[in-house]
Design a protein around this motif. Structure first.
Motif, short mmCIF file in Angstrom:
data_model
loop_
_atom_site.label_atom_id
_atom_site.label_comp_id
_atom_site.label_asym_id
_atom_site.label_seq_id
_atom_site.Cartn_x
_atom_site.Cartn_y
_atom_site.Cartn_z
N HIS A 88 0.70 -1.28 -0.06
CA HIS A 88 0.02 0.04 -0.02
C HIS A 88 0.93 1.12 0.05
CE1 HIS A 88 0.23 -0.58 4.47
NE2 HIS A 88 0.55 0.71 4.33
N VAL A 116 -11.73 5.51 -5.77
CA VAL A 116 -10.76 4.63 -4.94
C VAL A 116 -9.29 4.76 -5.38
CG1 VAL A 116 -10.16 2.36 -4.10
CG2 VAL A 116 -12.26 3.15 -4.15
N HIS A 119 -7.23 7.26 -3.60
CA HIS A 119 -7.10 7.23 -2.10
C HIS A 119 -5.66 7.80 -1.61
CE1 HIS A 119 -8.10 5.02 1.49
NE2 HIS A 119 -6.70 4.87 1.63
N SER A 120 -4.60 7.46 -2.58
CA SER A 120 -3.41 7.73 -2.04
C SER A 120 -2.81 9.27 -2.12
CB SER A 120 -2.13 7.13 -2.71
OG SER A 120 -2.12 7.39 -4.17
N THR A 122 -5.23 11.37 -0.84
CA THR A 122 -6.14 11.90 0.13
C THR A 122 -5.86 11.32 1.57
OG1 THR A 122 -7.86 10.27 -0.31
CG2 THR A 122 -7.96 12.50 -1.34
N GLU A 140 -13.21 15.64 -0.48
CA GLU A 140 -14.03 14.68 -1.09
C GLU A 140 -14.46 15.31 -2.36
OE1 GLU A 140 -14.86 11.56 -0.23
OE2 GLU A 140 -16.57 11.23 -1.39
N THR A 143 -11.66 14.83 -4.89
CA THR A 143 -11.63 13.52 -5.23
C THR A 143 -12.64 13.34 -6.14
OG1 THR A 143 -11.22 12.90 -3.00
CG2 THR A 143 -11.85 11.09 -4.57
N ARG B 197 -14.35 8.56 2.25
CA ARG B 197 -13.15 7.77 1.56
C ARG B 197 -13.04 6.57 2.36
NH1 ARG B 197 -7.72 8.28 3.88
NH2 ARG B 197 -6.21 7.96 2.17
N ARG B 200 -15.59 3.84 1.32
CA ARG B 200 -14.85 3.45 -0.06
C ARG B 200 -13.88 2.31 0.19
NH1 ARG B 200 -15.81 8.54 -1.97
NH2 ARG B 200 -13.57 9.06 -1.75
N ALA B 201 -13.01 2.80 1.01
CA ALA B 201 -11.68 1.99 0.90
C ALA B 201 -12.10 0.64 1.87
CB ALA B 201 -10.77 2.50 2.07
N VAL B 217 -4.66 1.64 -0.40
CA VAL B 217 -5.26 1.40 0.97
C VAL B 217 -4.75 0.29 1.80
CG1 VAL B 217 -7.49 0.35 1.82
CG2 VAL B 217 -7.32 1.49 -0.44
N TYR B 222 -7.42 -0.61 8.17
CA TYR B 222 -8.70 -0.36 7.79
C TYR B 222 -9.41 -1.56 8.40
CZ TYR B 222 -8.68 3.80 5.21
OH TYR B 222 -8.34 5.36 4.66
#
Lengths: 270, 344
Positions: A88, A116, A119-120, A122, A140, A143, B197, B200-201, B217, B222
């Protein structure tokens, strides 16, 4: 995307290796999947990785995404060794990827899938999400903006609220590409992007990949079986066979290499 | 969600209202009914509905974990028990005001859930179900063992709190409204969480954990945090349950409670928020209805109910309702080419 991009405008001056692989060796039991493979990918180029089935191409990709840990060798991205990082932590460095057999989130919508991908970029967490703190809401919105821009770019806007499950294969490939781009990668790993696409779609993909390199400043490393596709868009080609690098160079050089011809045509297998 | 749709797209309407407007209207109607209910029905029914709401909170916790994050738990009864006993011990042994015990019970469960979630990372699917099953099996016996705190088999009796600030409500009505208020807050927080967020993850991990990791992720973090938050919800439910039932004893937290939670979340609708409320009502009232149908074999009737529900509504009640509503709206939509690809 309707413009055509002339080949090869390999960003003049950018000669530093963005990715450098050295002596990469992976063994599964007694089988050597990768045997001391070394090569560089220069910033601003498209590099193609070719080889017959079982040559170790996807294994190499999985080492780059840290899904596998090689037995020996090093991988450096922008000069930084990455083999000690967990999977990750790769996306935040600026490495995005797609998968050979699609790895989308089937029950999420197309838009959510792409979100998604960001993701990295945020960092809102459980508390800020649950309380909808102002900065988390702004994040958000950003994004969503990133996702919408990419959906538009790849012609997926009309499908944004449709679950990924059940969409045609070629469309899902574009969703994966959008998702990978949402992380704003510097290096994009494409695992058989042309697989399962029809003729027209392959041509279109070639334009898209070039556009991604030129407009978005993304370096591309792709694994592909579709020879015309690879030879047309790559600045540099690396050929693998049984885990070993057998050739490297411009598409023309690699196509003319006797080892490559032998690996593909199977003459004189011994 | 600003900028969700560009100005050019036409939003489908049914009866002159959009889906979002209908949802708001439906929510308002449910809230009005919920507020009016205690003044219409008797005390025992008020107590039952309070309990149904408490189960709904517990189910929402389980649903986050199982429905949204894809981690099975057959042991949420244990977190419910921990919440209940935290409150009971604080009230009975230390004389702390009940209002303080509810968040403390939640926090204790958050920590225990997170810690349990860490080793659970190595387990998936059925193996995780078995590990949590063990937790549920062990919970009543562990409670009996620490007799000095838990009162052993006898349990702990709690006195029902009266309404504060001289509100003109009896104890049952007060606890009903207290539970309703907590439920609304917890559901709103969960909705925000699951839509953002983090949500979603969570779903990404459930759907394809390797792809999720590749997107950056941190799936281990999580999963254990989700376990913690899930336990927090169930623990708060347990705490409220202890206050409302006025009694905790080890045998109220048997494995059947955990299984009931799983039944409720599946029947209500996994990976839906409203499903938790439907599931709470289901696990409280449907066994009683089964008993009305047949005094001799209520279990068999309940079993038949379950099979029929699963057969008719494979997505759970909320999931199936959602599908019907979406079909209804898309039937009225100005022909969006949903399945077709817009090739450029």
């Amino acid at each position: 995307m309707s413009e055509t991009y002339s080949f090869p405008p390999a960003a003049a001056g950018a000669v530093d290796a963005l990715l450098s692989v050295r002596g990469l060796t992976v063994r599964f039991g007694g089988i050597v999947a990768l045997d001391a493979v070394s090569f560089d990918v220069k910033q601003g180029t498209i590099a193609g990785l070719i080889g017959p089935n079982g040559a170790g191409k996807t294994t190499l990709f999985n080492c780059l995404s840290r899904l596998y840990t090689p037995n020996a060798g090093t991988i450096a991205f922008a000069g930084r060794p990455i083999l000690r990082l967990p999977p990750h932590r790769i996306a935040p460095l600026g490495i995005g990827r797609t998968f050979q057999n699609l790895a989308l989130f089937p029950r999420m919508t197309v838009q959510q899938n792409v979100m998604v991908g960001a993701h990295s970029l945020t960092r809102s967490d459980y508390v800020s999400n649950a309380l909808r703190l102002p900065w988390a809401r702004r994040e958000e919105a950003r994004t969503l903006e990133i996702a919408e821009e990419l959906l538009e770019y790849l012609g997926l806007t009309a499908l944004r609220h449709v679950p990924a499950e059940g969409l045609p294969f070629g469309t899902l490939k574009r969703v994966e590409l959008a998702r990978a781009l949402a992380g704003r990668p510097r290096l994009l790993l494409l695992d058989e992007p042309a697989g399962g696409l029809n003729h027209e779609e392959v041509d279109e993909l070639g334009e898209t990949v070039r556009a991604i390199r030129d407009q978005r400043n993304v370096t591309v490393l792709l694994v592909e079986h579709h020879m015309n596709f690879v030879m047309n868009i790559s600045n540099q080609v690396v050929a693998l066979d049984f885990g070993r690098k057998i050739a490297e160079g411009t598409p023309a050089e690699v196509q003319a290499n006797p080892e490559v011809i032998r690996a593909y045509l199977g003459t004189d297998a011994a | 969600m600003e900028a969700q749709l560009p100005a050019t797209s036409i939003i489908p309407r049914v009866g002159g209202l959009t889906l979002a407007q209908w949802q708001r209207l439906g929510l308002a109607a449910v809230l009005i009914v919920a507020v009016a209910l205690p003044f219409v029905v008797g005390n025992y029914r008020v107590f039952q509905f309070t309990l149904a709401m408490i189960y709904a909170i517990a189910l929402l916790g389980l649903n986050m974990l199982t429905g949204f994050n894809g981690q099975f738990s057959l042991g949420h009864g244990a977190f419910y028990a921990i919440g209940a006993y935290t409150t009971a011990i604080m009230l009975d042994r230390w004389g702390i005001a009940y209002g303080w015990t509810i968040p403390v019970a939640g926090l204790v469960c958050l920590v225990v859930g997170f810690l349990f979630g860490l080793p659970a990372l190595r387990l998936e699917g059925l193996y995780l179900a078995l590990a949590t099953f063990a937790l549920a099996l062990a919970a009543p016996q562990i409670l009996k063992y620490f007799e000095g705190w838990t009162g052993g088999v006898q349990g702990i009796v709690i006195i029902k709190p009266a309404a504060p600030f001289g509100l003109p409500l009896n104890e049952d009505e007060w606890l009903y409204f207290l539970t309703l208020a907590i439920l609304i807050v917890l559901f709103a927080l969960a909705r925000n969480l699951l839509r953002g967020r983090v949500g979603r993850a969570m779903v990404a991990i459930r759907d394809h954990h390797i792809a999720a990791e590749t997107m950056g992720v941190n799936s281990a973090l999580y999963k254990s945090l989700t376990f913690g938050v899930s336990a927090l919800y169930t623990g708060i439910a347990g705490s409220l349950g202890a206050i409302v039932v006025q009694f905790v004893a080890p045998d109220s937290f048997s494995i059947f409670l955990s299984i009931n939670f799983l039944v409720g979340s599946v029947v209500g609708g996994l990976a839906t928020i409203s499903g938790a409320i439907i599931g709470g009502i289901f696990i409280l009232f449907v066994p009683n209805m089964a008993e009305l149908v047949s005094k001799a074999a209520p279990g068999a009737i309940y079993g038949i109910f379950l099979i029929v529900f699963m057969y008719v509504m494979p997505g759970g009640i909320a999931g199936s309702l959602k599908m019907v509503i979406h079909r209804w709206f898309s039937g009225n939509a100005p022909a969006v080419n949903a399945g077709k690809v817009a090739t450029k």
